[in-house]
Motif scaffolding. Structure first.
Motif, PDB file in Angstrom:
ATOM      1  N   ASP A   1       5.342   1.688  10.016  1.00 43.72           N
ATOM      2  CA  ASP A   1       5.605   3.116   9.894  1.00 43.72           C
ATOM      3  C   ASP A   1       6.959   3.387  10.510  1.00 43.72           C
ATOM      4  O   ASP A   1       7.448   2.588  11.339  1.00 43.72           O
ATOM      5  N   GLY A   2       7.587   4.489  10.134  1.00 43.17           N
ATOM      6  CA  GLY A   2       8.911   4.758  10.663  1.00 43.17           C
ATOM      7  C   GLY A   2       9.308   6.215  10.552  1.00 43.17           C
ATOM      8  O   GLY A   2       8.766   6.973   9.735  1.00 43.17           O
ATOM      9  N   ILE A   3      10.264   6.631  11.397  1.00 44.45           N
ATOM     10  CA  ILE A   3      10.812   7.982  11.400  1.00 44.45           C
ATOM     11  C   ILE A   3      12.301   7.886  11.713  1.00 44.45           C
ATOM     12  O   ILE A   3      12.803   6.830  12.128  1.00 44.45           O
ATOM     13  N   TRP A   4      13.006   8.983  11.519  1.00 45.74           N
ATOM     14  CA  TRP A   4      14.402   9.092  11.961  1.00 45.74           C
ATOM     15  C   TRP A   4      14.473  10.131  13.055  1.00 45.74           C
ATOM     16  O   TRP A   4      13.916  11.231  12.925  1.00 45.74           O
ATOM     17  N   ILE A   5      15.140   9.795  14.177  1.00 43.03           N
ATOM     18  CA  ILE A   5      15.245  10.725  15.282  1.00 43.03           C
ATOM     19  C   ILE A   5      16.510  10.433  16.078  1.00 43.03           C
ATOM     20  O   ILE A   5      16.818   9.275  16.408  1.00 43.03           O
ATOM     21  N   ASP A   6      17.277  11.470  16.341  1.00 43.64           N
ATOM     22  CA  ASP A   6      18.464  11.396  17.206  1.00 43.64           C
ATOM     23  C   ASP A   6      19.423  10.277  16.811  1.00 43.64           C
ATOM     24  O   ASP A   6      19.896   9.501  17.654  1.00 43.64           O
ATOM     25  N   GLY A   7      19.699  10.172  15.519  1.00 41.90           N
ATOM     26  CA  GLY A   7      20.689   9.219  15.051  1.00 41.90           C
ATOM     27  C   GLY A   7      20.195   7.807  14.847  1.00 41.90           C
ATOM     28  O   GLY A   7      20.987   6.929  14.502  1.00 41.90           O
ATOM     29  N   ARG A   8      18.904   7.570  15.037  1.00 37.13           N
ATOM     30  CA  ARG A   8      18.345   6.221  14.874  1.00 37.13           C
ATOM     31  C   ARG A   8      17.093   6.277  14.003  1.00 37.13           C
ATOM     32  O   ARG A   8      16.379   7.292  13.985  1.00 37.13           O
TER      33      ARG A   8
ATOM     34  N   ASP B   1      22.842   9.980   5.959  1.00 37.53           N
ATOM     35  CA  ASP B   1      23.434   9.125   4.930  1.00 37.53           C
ATOM     36  C   ASP B   1      22.436   8.263   4.179  1.00 37.53           C
ATOM     37  O   ASP B   1      22.762   7.774   3.095  1.00 37.53           O
ATOM     38  N   TYR B   2      21.249   8.037   4.748  1.00 34.30           N
ATOM     39  CA  TYR B   2      20.336   7.070   4.152  1.00 34.30           C
ATOM     40  C   TYR B   2      18.935   7.666   4.001  1.00 34.30           C
ATOM     41  O   TYR B   2      18.465   8.431   4.856  1.00 34.30           O
ATOM     42  N   LEU B   3      18.291   7.260   2.921  1.00 31.68           N
ATOM     43  CA  LEU B   3      16.857   7.456   2.758  1.00 31.68           C
ATOM     44  C   LEU B   3      16.184   6.135   3.085  1.00 31.68           C
ATOM     45  O   LEU B   3      16.508   5.101   2.492  1.00 31.68           O
ATOM     46  N   ALA B   4      15.282   6.151   4.065  1.00 30.08           N
ATOM     47  CA  ALA B   4      14.562   4.940   4.454  1.00 30.08           C
ATOM     48  C   ALA B   4      13.211   4.900   3.763  1.00 30.08           C
ATOM     49  O   ALA B   4      12.508   5.917   3.688  1.00 30.08           O
ATOM     50  N   ILE B   5      12.848   3.721   3.270  1.00 32.83           N
ATOM     51  CA  ILE B   5      11.573   3.510   2.586  1.00 32.83           C
ATOM     52  C   ILE B   5      10.878   2.321   3.219  1.00 32.83           C
ATOM     53  O   ILE B   5      11.460   1.239   3.335  1.00 32.83           O
ATOM     54  N   GLY B   6       9.650   2.517   3.629  1.00 33.09           N
ATOM     55  CA  GLY B   6       8.838   1.417   4.131  1.00 33.09           C
ATOM     56  C   GLY B   6       7.832   1.003   3.087  1.00 33.09           C
ATOM     57  O   GLY B   6       6.983   1.810   2.675  1.00 33.09           O
ATOM     58  N   SER B   7       7.901  -0.234   2.630  1.00 34.75           N
ATOM     59  CA  SER B   7       7.025  -0.714   1.569  1.00 34.75           C
ATOM     60  C   SER B   7       6.483  -2.083   1.935  1.00 34.75           C
ATOM     61  O   SER B   7       7.244  -3.044   2.078  1.00 34.75           O
ATOM     62  N   GLY B   8       5.175  -2.176   2.107  1.00 41.41           N
ATOM     63  CA  GLY B   8       4.556  -3.464   2.395  1.00 41.41           C
ATOM     64  C   GLY B   8       5.055  -4.105   3.665  1.00 41.41           C
ATOM     65  O   GLY B   8       5.099  -5.344   3.752  1.00 41.41           O
ATOM     66  N   GLY B   9       5.426  -3.317   4.677  1.00 40.10           N
ATOM     67  CA  GLY B   9       5.949  -3.854   5.931  1.00 40.10           C
ATOM     68  C   GLY B   9       7.434  -4.114   5.908  1.00 40.10           C
ATOM     69  O   GLY B   9       8.019  -4.480   6.934  1.00 40.10           O
ATOM     70  N   ARG B  10       8.080  -3.940   4.760  1.00 40.87           N
ATOM     71  CA  ARG B  10       9.526  -4.113   4.647  1.00 40.87           C
ATOM     72  C   ARG B  10      10.208  -2.745   4.733  1.00 40.87           C
ATOM     73  O   ARG B  10       9.576  -1.711   4.507  1.00 40.87           O
TER      74      ARG B  10
ATOM     75  N   GLY C   1       0.820  -1.200   0.000  1.00 39.14           N
ATOM     76  CA  GLY C   1       0.000   0.000   0.000  1.00 39.14           C
ATOM     77  C   GLY C   1       0.857   1.254   0.000  1.00 39.14           C
ATOM     78  O   GLY C   1       2.000   1.245  -0.465  1.00 39.14           O
ATOM     79  N   PRO C   2       0.331   2.362   0.539  1.00 37.65           N
ATOM     80  CA  PRO C   2       1.117   3.595   0.624  1.00 37.65           C
ATOM     81  C   PRO C   2       2.410   3.369   1.408  1.00 37.65           C
ATOM     82  O   PRO C   2       2.439   2.600   2.380  1.00 37.65           O
ATOM     83  N   CYS C   3       3.480   4.029   0.971  1.00 35.08           N
ATOM     84  CA  CYS C   3       4.790   3.869   1.606  1.00 35.08           C
ATOM     85  C   CYS C   3       5.048   4.980   2.614  1.00 35.08           C
ATOM     86  O   CYS C   3       4.445   6.051   2.564  1.00 35.08           O
ATOM     87  N   TRP C   4       5.955   4.727   3.545  1.00 42.50           N
ATOM     88  CA  TRP C   4       6.444   5.785   4.426  1.00 42.50           C
ATOM     89  C   TRP C   4       7.901   6.053   4.102  1.00 42.50           C
ATOM     90  O   TRP C   4       8.618   5.193   3.590  1.00 42.50           O
ATOM     91  N   PHE C   5       8.340   7.275   4.389  1.00 47.62           N
ATOM     92  CA  PHE C   5       9.692   7.707   4.065  1.00 47.62           C
ATOM     93  C   PHE C   5      10.243   8.566   5.197  1.00 47.62           C
ATOM     94  O   PHE C   5       9.514   9.297   5.857  1.00 47.62           O
TER      95      PHE C   5
END
Length: 465
Positions: free
Chosen positions: A132-139, A101-110, A92-96
């Motif tokens: 779902d996911g976020i980046w915060i304080d180095g993690r 250094d990295y772009l994180a992509i959440g797709s289908g639970g992966r 379904g819809p992705c999270w970003f």
């Protein structure tokens, strides 16, 4: 007699008056000399390319718009052309979100990382399902619906199961995460909990019990930043759905009865699939709630100026009865790029009324005209504003109809609102319509014109009782 046009009213079949926001018309609160506000055509969408599948969301990272379309991670050139980068699978819809250094992509639970040159999938089994996911304080922090999962500081591909956290105020399921002013908000179905970085050796974040919000979000993507906080679609336990903006330990409702009624029509599956986004442009902050058949838009600046909750509707199709096609906006290279479920990519364009080259209808209902319980005849009606805004070789027309019971509408009467350059055209009707007590008016169109309406006046002849 001057008639308000920023918000209309009609009736339903069960005996209720119903608010009628403008459709594909944006309210602008501005003193023009004609009125203190006007309705302009909502911006159109100019297409730039066709992708490898349905658009599933995007983000601006290092000045580049990255999106997921179908199973592919893509980037857009400055001209909006699509370049495929790798495969992140279907879903379904992705999270970003992104780190240094990295772009994180959440797709289908992966969960995947893009480092600018290569795409890798996080295969640590302790990650679980990354809803779902976020980046915060180095993690990077993700959630599987039960736990809050963080990556290691020195290895963003590793997860320590001894460092799981959880939202414990209520046993409701976690549906999403959002970061506001350096703090984490875990959005549960009926509560929202706040976490701050405590630097603990286990799970590094601690719950701030005093900042608990007793409302929750209905779905993972039913939230977006707004006004230095965030807004969401959800409810408290045993309450119907509404739209709220989060505050200090509480949430203020910004939805109207009309919006609540639209949300109440959804099934549980449709409600959980709601997507929200925020857009800032030209001194207006908008909060968009994408529903299966339309998009509801809250105008924060206009609401503050009028001291009322200002909403409008965006939709596609000649009859404005199709889902709005400009979704999941990402601002990059000076344009707000959007996509649709057919894989089209384009940008929001204030110079056109077309959606990917197709006409989108619009509609305005007025407040009801009431002649102090007396009868009357409407001899003339005139819309005043900016006419003659049309492409060459076209002649936009506006249709007028009326209702005397709130549910059935008369035959439409059309007039020209001016060809290109015909800016002195007066938008007048002479309906000579008799009414016994009250009457409502409706204006609509379906063309390429961009006329703006600042006021509506009617010449009414009163009749005896």
């Amino acid at each position: 007699m001057r008639i308000p046009i920023l918000k209309g009213v009609y009736a339903d079949t069960v005996g209720d008056f119903v608010e009628s926001p403008p459709v594909n018309r944006e309210p602008v609160i501005m003193e023009t000399g004609l009125s203190d506000g006007y309705l302009r055509m909502a911006p159109g969408i100019t297409g730039t390319d066709q992708g490898p599948g349905a658009d599933r969301g995007g983000i601006n990272w290092n000045g580049v718009c990255y999106r997921v379309m179908g199973p592919k991670l893509v980037r857009l050139t400055a001209a909006g052309k699509i370049v495929e980068l790798g495969d992140v699978g279907y879903g379904g819809p992705c999270w970003f979100d992104y780190s240094f250094d990295y772009l994180a992509i959440g797709s289908g639970g992966r969960m995947y990382y893009w480092n600018g040159t290569s795409l890798i999938q996080i295969t640590d089994p302790d990650l679980g399902q990354a809803l779902d996911g976020i980046w915060i304080d180095g993690r990077f922090m993700t959630t599987d619906g039960e736990y809050l999962v963080v990556t290691e500081l020195n290895n963003p591909t590793a997860i320590d199961p001894l460092k799981y956290g959880s939202a414990e105020e209520d046993p409701d399921r976690i549906v999403g995460l959002i970061k506001v002013r350096g703090e984490v908000y875990a959005l549960n179905r009926y509560t929202i909990e706040n976490f701050y970085n405590a630097g603990s050796t286990g799970f590094p974040f601690a719950r701030n019990s005093g900042a608990l919000i007793p409302f929750g979000a209905v779905g993972t993507h039913a939230k977006a930043p707004l006004l230095q906080s965030f807004a969401f679609v959800g409810s408290a336990r045993n309450e119907a759905l509404g739209v709220y903006i989060a505050g200090n330990g509480d949430a203020a409702k910004i939805s109207t009865r009309f919006v609540d009624d639209e949300l109440a029509k959804l099934t549980d599956e449709q409600a959980a699939a709601i997507e929200c986004e925020s857009r800032v442009d030209a001194d207006e902050q908008r909060f968009l709630v994408h529903l299966p058949d339309k998009t509801l838009v809250y105008y924060a600046s206009a609401s503050a100026q009028t001291k009322s909750r200002v909403w409008a509707i965006l939709a596609s199709g000649v009859k404005a009865d199709q889902p709005y096609r400009g979704r999941r906006g990402v601002f990059a290279n000076g344009k707000l790029f959007v996509g649709d479920d057919a894989g089209n990519i384009g940008y929001i364009d204030g110079t056109t009324a077309l959606h990917f080259g197709e006409v989108a209808g619009w509609r305005i209902d007025t407040a009801l005209l009431y002649n102090e319980a007396g009868r009357g005849i409407i001899n003339a009606v005139e819309l005043t504003g900016l006419s003659g805004r049309a492409p060459l070789n076209s002649e936009p027309r506006t249709f007028l109809s009326y209702t005397i019971d709130g549910t059935t509408w008369s035959q439409e009467r059309a007039i020209s609102v001016g060809r290109a350059g015909e800016r002195a055209v007066r938008m007048q009707w002479r309906p000579n319509v008799r009414f016994s007590q009250w009457i409502g008016l409706r204006f609509r169109g379906a063309d390429e014109g961009r006329a703006a309406f600042a006021r509506l006046d009617a010449a009414i002849q009163p009749l005896g009782g």
